[in-house]
Design a protein around this motif. Structure first.
Motif, short mmCIF file in Angstrom:
data_model
loop_
_atom_site.label_atom_id
_atom_site.label_comp_id
_atom_site.label_asym_id
_atom_site.label_seq_id
_atom_site.Cartn_x
_atom_site.Cartn_y
_atom_site.Cartn_z
N ILE A 108 0.80 -1.22 0.00
CA ILE A 108 0.00 0.00 0.00
C ILE A 108 0.84 1.28 0.00
O ILE A 108 0.40 2.32 -0.45
N ARG A 109 2.08 1.18 0.44
CA ARG A 109 2.85 2.39 0.71
C ARG A 109 3.26 3.18 -0.53
O ARG A 109 3.63 4.34 -0.41
N ILE A 110 3.22 2.62 -1.71
CA ILE A 110 3.65 3.40 -2.88
C ILE A 110 2.67 4.52 -3.20
O ILE A 110 3.04 5.51 -3.83
N PHE A 111 1.40 4.38 -2.80
CA PHE A 111 0.44 5.45 -3.00
C PHE A 111 0.25 6.31 -1.74
O PHE A 111 -0.45 7.31 -1.77
N ASP A 112 0.88 5.92 -0.68
CA ASP A 112 0.60 6.52 0.61
C ASP A 112 1.51 7.71 0.90
O ASP A 112 2.62 7.82 0.37
N PHE A 164 -2.62 16.29 -6.98
CA PHE A 164 -2.27 15.19 -7.88
C PHE A 164 -3.02 13.92 -7.48
O PHE A 164 -3.52 13.18 -8.33
N TRP A 165 -3.09 13.65 -6.17
CA TRP A 165 -3.82 12.48 -5.70
C TRP A 165 -5.30 12.57 -6.07
O TRP A 165 -5.88 11.63 -6.61
N ASN A 166 -5.91 13.70 -5.79
CA ASN A 166 -7.35 13.86 -6.01
C ASN A 166 -7.72 13.88 -7.49
O ASN A 166 -8.77 13.35 -7.88
N ASN A 167 -6.88 14.50 -8.31
CA ASN A 167 -7.22 14.68 -9.72
C ASN A 167 -6.70 13.59 -10.63
O ASN A 167 -7.18 13.45 -11.77
N ARG A 168 -5.71 12.85 -10.18
CA ARG A 168 -5.10 11.85 -11.06
C ARG A 168 -5.20 10.43 -10.49
O ARG A 168 -5.79 9.53 -11.09
N ILE A 169 -4.58 10.25 -9.32
CA ILE A 169 -4.49 8.90 -8.78
C ILE A 169 -5.86 8.35 -8.40
O ILE A 169 -6.19 7.19 -8.70
N THR A 170 -6.67 9.16 -7.74
CA THR A 170 -7.99 8.69 -7.30
C THR A 170 -8.82 8.20 -8.47
O THR A 170 -9.39 7.10 -8.44
N ASP A 171 -8.91 9.00 -9.52
CA ASP A 171 -9.70 8.62 -10.70
C ASP A 171 -9.15 7.35 -11.34
O ASP A 171 -9.93 6.48 -11.78
N TYR A 172 -7.84 7.24 -11.38
CA TYR A 172 -7.24 6.05 -11.99
C TYR A 172 -7.58 4.80 -11.18
O TYR A 172 -7.96 3.76 -11.74
N ILE A 211 3.16 6.86 -10.61
CA ILE A 211 4.07 6.62 -9.49
C ILE A 211 5.31 7.53 -9.60
O ILE A 211 5.77 8.09 -8.60
N VAL A 212 5.83 7.68 -10.81
CA VAL A 212 7.03 8.50 -11.00
C VAL A 212 6.74 9.97 -10.68
O VAL A 212 7.54 10.64 -10.01
N VAL A 213 5.59 10.48 -11.13
CA VAL A 213 5.24 11.88 -10.85
C VAL A 213 5.01 12.07 -9.35
O VAL A 213 5.47 13.05 -8.76
N LYS A 214 4.29 11.13 -8.73
CA LYS A 214 4.07 11.23 -7.28
C LYS A 214 5.40 11.22 -6.54
O LYS A 214 5.59 11.97 -5.58
#
Length: 242
Positions: A108-112, A164-172, A211-214
């Motif tokens: 889980i930690r790669i998105f955390d 970035f989390w709200n607009n990119r990762i969450t939707d993905y 992941i790279v952008v985050k």
């Protein structure tokens, strides 16, 4: 004493000794001026003592606030360093071994990341109000301004990371079918059968780009946390030596 000077003045006038009276008058004026100067000096000394006492109390409050923020920052830095290390390992592994699937619940930690904004009302009061007039140490004021800039950098970095989390990762993640697992905090095995879920993501170019952008955003943000922590410790050391 006042009666004595009054009688002396009247005697000089009645005896028509104007020159002596003039000398006396000048002397009396000098005595009055000296008395006023002494009174002003005593008043200034008292005011200086009050300001020193206020400054001492203010610095003690600032020291306590910064000690609390140091404890917070140490916890945040440790947590977010683990997240950064997880991303580094995952990206290296993904490119090296050409991974095609990613199990979210097992790594889980790669998105955390752990929010790291700190509150500094006393520091803000010193820098933004008349309280800074109490601080006679210009070097300390300069360091406090630099520390506040670090705090602002943390907040700014966290804002971009959140966006970035709200607009990119969450939707993905939702479009990939992992939304219920991730955002409910439940394991896929505990989710009702009628809710479509998956905890395995396909590792493609879009996934790796996220992941790279985050990682890039988080590295800058983490650097601000470390800078604030290091500067806070130096300021605390200076406060303790004052």
């Amino acid at each position: 004493m006042i009666t004595f000077f009054r009688k002396l003045r009247q005697q000089l006038l009645t005896q028509n000794k104007f020159s002596r009276y003039l000398v006396y008058a000048i002397g009396e004026i000098v005595l009055v001026v000296i008395g006023i100067l002494i009174a002003l000096q005593i008043n200034n000394w008292n005011e200086h003592q009050k300001l020193q006492e206020q400054e001492k109390k203010l610095l003690l409050s600032l020291q306590k606030e910064m000690q609390e923020n140091i404890a917070i920052l140490e916890d945040k830095v440790n947590y977010n360093e683990v997240s950064m290390a997880s991303m580094d390992r995952f990206i290296t592994l993904a490119y090296k071994e050409r991974l095609t699937e990613y199990n979210y619940t097992s790594n889980i930690r790669i998105f955390d990341y752990n929010p790291a904004i700190v509150e500094s009302p006393i520091l803000d009061d010193i820098l933004e109000s008349d309280s800074r007039a109490l601080l006679s140490n210009s070097e300390l004021l300069q360091k406090l301004r630099a520390l506040k800039a670090n705090y602002n950098a943390i907040e700014k970095g966290e804002y971009y990371l959140d966006e970035f989390w709200n607009n990119r990762i969450t939707d993905y993640l939702i479009s990939a079918g992992t939304g219920y697992v991730i955002f409910s905090g439940m394991e896929a095995d505990n989710i009702p059968d009628d809710i479509p879920t998956q905890k395995v993501l396909k590792i493609d170019d879009q996934f790796l780009s996220l992941i790279v952008v985050k990682k890039g955003l988080q590295r800058v943000w983490l650097s601000s946390q470390k800078n604030a922590l290091e500067r806070s410790k130096k300021v605390i050391q200076q406060l303790e030596n004052m």
